[in-house]
Design an enzyme around this catalytic site. Sequence first.
Site, PDB file in Angstrom:
ATOM      1  N   GLU A 330       8.520  -0.804   8.893  1.00  0.00           N
ATOM      2  CA  GLU A 330       9.042  -1.828   8.250  1.00  0.00           C
ATOM      3  C   GLU A 330       8.466  -3.276   8.450  1.00  0.00           C
ATOM      4  O   GLU A 330       8.685  -4.096   7.625  1.00  0.00           O
ATOM      5  CB  GLU A 330      10.539  -2.096   9.021  1.00  0.00           C
ATOM      6  CG  GLU A 330      10.448  -2.356  10.431  1.00  0.00           C
ATOM      7  CD  GLU A 330      11.746  -2.139  11.234  1.00  0.00           C
ATOM      8  OE1 GLU A 330      12.104  -2.931  11.870  1.00  0.00           O
ATOM      9  OE2 GLU A 330      12.430  -1.153  10.847  1.00  0.00           O
ATOM     10  N   HIS A 357      11.243   3.431   0.706  1.00  0.00           N
ATOM     11  CA  HIS A 357      11.941   2.508   1.131  1.00  0.00           C
ATOM     12  C   HIS A 357      12.840   1.635  -0.078  1.00  0.00           C
ATOM     13  O   HIS A 357      12.854   2.282  -1.063  1.00  0.00           O
ATOM     14  CB  HIS A 357      11.053   1.624   2.227  1.00  0.00           C
ATOM     15  CG  HIS A 357      10.908   1.883   3.573  1.00  0.00           C
ATOM     16  ND1 HIS A 357      10.662   1.318   4.449  1.00  0.00           N
ATOM     17  CD2 HIS A 357      10.958   3.056   3.966  1.00  0.00           C
ATOM     18  CE1 HIS A 357      10.509   1.928   5.543  1.00  0.00           C
ATOM     19  NE2 HIS A 357      10.600   3.291   5.183  1.00  0.00           N
TER      20      HIS A 357
END
Length: 462
Positions: A330, A357
Amino acid sequence: MTTDDPTSAPLPVRPRRAVDSGPWPAPIATEPVHAIVRVPGSKSETNRALVLAALADGPSRIIGGLDARDTRLMRDGLRQLGVTIDESLDGWFVTPPADLAAQPATVECGLAGTVMRFLPALAALGPGPVEFVGDAQAEARPLGPVLDALYDLGAEVTPGTNALPFTIGGRDGLPGGPIRLDSSTSSQYLSALLLIGARCARGLSITDAGPSLPSKPHIAMTIAMLRERGVRIDDSRPGHWHVEPGPIAARDVTIAPDLSNAAPFLAAAVITGGEITIPDWPTDTHQPGDRLRTILAQFGAQATLRGGALTVSGDGAVRGVDLDLADVAELTPVIAALAAVARDKSHLRGIGHIRGHETDRLAALEAELNGLGSHVQQTEDGLIIHPRVLHGGGWRTYADHRMAHAGALLGLLVDDVTLDDIGCTSKTMPDFSLLWNQMLSDSDEWLDQQIAAERNAAGAGQ
């Protein structure tokens, strides 16, 4: 935002509605940034705490939970499953229902991975049926492995397309037992099953069937939070997790700051040669963002954790890196933006799964960085970034909050960078643009104080 004591007791964070939406000219830094920035609570901890409170054997209170789009979607989704959540300045009071998903319902997932992956598992514990819908972009997010696992456990999944929208028809007394699961495209599949394992009649034995497991800190976070609530989990064998059946104890919790959301602010210190302090940085955490301390040091920064506050300082000379980010994927957009202004080539590895994602982050970073003059190449599992002199231009966010963070960071050094939509940061940090502008305002104030101090010292020496 400025205080003489960065380790003093934190004030309650009152998230406000983001004042910016749509196109946003990223402000440029006219001097090194110097500020103390308080980031709101962890999304990952907040949503796991909400789910566990919904599964618990009594009421729980969550203090300092993140109030952002992803966590609002989680709270609203749990309410659809029959959970009572009362919100006040003293926290969120969560009361689980006698039976989850006892009535037909619809859960809005937005673009929140934890909602679209965790809540179907909870819906499988009751008859429902529960329909799951989401944003248009969410239909591209991978869900197949967790839906296949729920089907194998006895839930009804329709229409069987392994993507949003879909409907879960569960059953009272989900039997559980052994299950094989490929979590190579998202660790959230594994977390979803671990969270409901104790509520299955025979518990749950999960065997990893994939080639690799990304984001291991998030798995460790899930396991730790379960164990804090008395759930027995055996993870002694690699690639295997056994959850014993039993109650999940109600527990009041205080949510730590979101360390990944601190990334663009800390990186601002690195690229401008300034200094940023984040108060209330935990000394013991499973949050992937804690790796920022070592990652930013590899770029040439100084990172010091002292007295419950993390301070990162840079000298403006950013080194290239060779990093495996599989466990902290992330962070990739901000790390890639840092690498784009480094003095050497960088190679970011282990992140092929972030193509699934909020958007295909590898393709998005390649396109947007190259659009500003960088030279970025995708590999099978990452990016190779060759620094170039960057120029201004548009920066597409793809409705992805972390792409917006990366664009804002580059805008500190590159004049005339305009993000197409700053509003997407409301996903996990509704006040991002306010905090970003305040960081620059505090930096101006710090510089004024330094100039005044130098003049006073010069006057005293005459």
